[in-house]
Design a protein around this motif. Sequence first.
Motif, mmCIF file in Angstrom:
data_model
loop_
_atom_site.group_PDB
_atom_site.id
_atom_site.type_symbol
_atom_site.label_atom_id
_atom_site.label_comp_id
_atom_site.label_asym_id
_atom_site.label_seq_id
_atom_site.Cartn_x
_atom_site.Cartn_y
_atom_site.Cartn_z
ATOM 1 N N LEU A 44 -16.863 -102.656 3.259
ATOM 2 C CA LEU A 44 -15.470 -103.121 3.202
ATOM 3 C C LEU A 44 -15.050 -103.148 1.739
ATOM 4 C CD1 LEU A 44 -15.603 -106.169 5.649
ATOM 5 C CD2 LEU A 44 -14.500 -103.982 6.076
ATOM 6 N N ASP A 45 -13.800 -102.851 1.477
ATOM 7 C CA ASP A 45 -13.309 -102.850 0.100
ATOM 8 C C ASP A 45 -13.483 -104.197 -0.590
ATOM 9 O OD1 ASP A 45 -12.567 -100.198 0.338
ATOM 10 O OD2 ASP A 45 -10.490 -100.660 0.852
ATOM 11 N N CYS A 46 -13.282 -105.281 0.145
ATOM 12 C CA CYS A 46 -13.296 -106.616 -0.463
ATOM 13 C C CYS A 46 -14.695 -107.061 -0.906
ATOM 14 C CB CYS A 46 -12.711 -107.647 0.491
ATOM 15 S SG CYS A 46 -13.722 -107.919 1.965
ATOM 16 N N GLU A 54 -6.298 -110.409 0.002
ATOM 17 C CA GLU A 54 -5.749 -111.689 -0.460
ATOM 18 C C GLU A 54 -6.512 -112.883 0.088
ATOM 19 O OE1 GLU A 54 -2.127 -112.261 2.703
ATOM 20 O OE2 GLU A 54 -1.856 -110.813 1.086
ATOM 21 N N ARG A 55 -7.300 -112.686 1.145
ATOM 22 C CA ARG A 55 -8.057 -113.785 1.752
ATOM 23 C C ARG A 55 -9.531 -113.796 1.332
ATOM 24 N NH1 ARG A 55 -6.830 -112.412 7.714
ATOM 25 N NH2 ARG A 55 -6.626 -110.379 6.771
#
Length: 101
Positions: A44-46, A54-55
Amino acid sequence: MALRRAGLLEAERGPLGGYRLAQPPSGIAARDIVEAVDGPVDILDCVHDPAACERAAGCAARDLWQQVDDAIISVLEKTTLADLRERHLVAQGATAVCYEI
């Protein structure tokens, strides 16, 4: 060609030319091949860039995905082209296993 640009293959021109591995199969990890073709291994990118979501700062699942990502990368780093060749030979019922080309 992506594998050549990544330094995994060498090209030779001419009537007897073609491609050959730039390193021994034992020196080429599956991660090298995957990243040369598909780019960085990120589930996942995050996981590697919290700004991508943002979360991310308060996400309870992000740590889980980080662990999954780390496990995938670990397996890809530990598995070499020589390992894959050996697995293939064993799966084909080969009695002798070659370790170098």
